[in-house]
Scaffold this motif. Structure first.
Motif: not given
Length: 165
Positions: A62-65, A130-134, A145-147
């Motif tokens: 979460l910190s990185v995202a 969201a892309l970073t979490l993914f 899924v990103i939504d």
């Protein structure tokens, strides 16, 4: 609440010949402008548990995202062809663990005093977070899924305030 009409919904990034064109905002008033966007990353419960407990092998995802989202908002003018480069005065990216729906909710806020809105910056912050979490979780969860990435509200400017119902 929205005060927009159908008449307000013309395509401003096209010139008289129908060609792509950056909007000239030089005559617009400088106002405080804020936009808030949200999005979700749906995932396996085990992945969500790993993130929430901080036990992911890649560390505090979460910190990185959050940092990725902040950096993305600052780069929006370089990423989206007709966006103006903006001097953002505040960028905030927050996360909520939603155990009931096995997802992470991302909310981004962007703010400035300027001549154009910050909706694209808030959307870009949310999208890249969201892309970073993914990216950080894809090795343990192939079905994420990103939504639901959308603007929740905006304020400032000639068109005034708007909030999603």
């Amino acid at each position: 609440m929205s005060n927009f009409t159908e008449q307000d919904m013309s395509l401003t990034h096209l010139n008289a010949n129908g060609e792509a064109s950056m909007v000239d905002v030089s005559e617009k008033a400088i106002t405080t402008r804020i936009a808030i966007a949200e999005g979700y990353v749906n995932m396996l419960t085990s992945t969500l548990d790993m993130i929430a407990s901080g036990e992911h092998a890649k560390g505090d995802v979460l910190s990185v995202a959050r940092v990725a989202g902040i950096q993305a908002a600052k780069q929006c003018g370089n990423l989206i062809p007709l966006c103006h480069p903006l001097m953002l005065t505040k960028i905030k990216v927050d996360f909520q663990i939603d155990r009931a729906n096995s997802r992470v909710r991302i909310e981004s806020l962007c703010k400035l005093n300027g001549q154009t809105g910050v909706e694209m910056e808030a959307l870009t912050a949310t999208s890249v977070a969201a892309l970073t979490l993914f990216d950080m979780c894809k090795a343990v969860d192939k079905v994420m899924v990103i939504d639901g990435i959308k603007v929740l509200e905006k304020s400032g400017g000639k068109s005034g305030d708007w909030k999603r119902a």
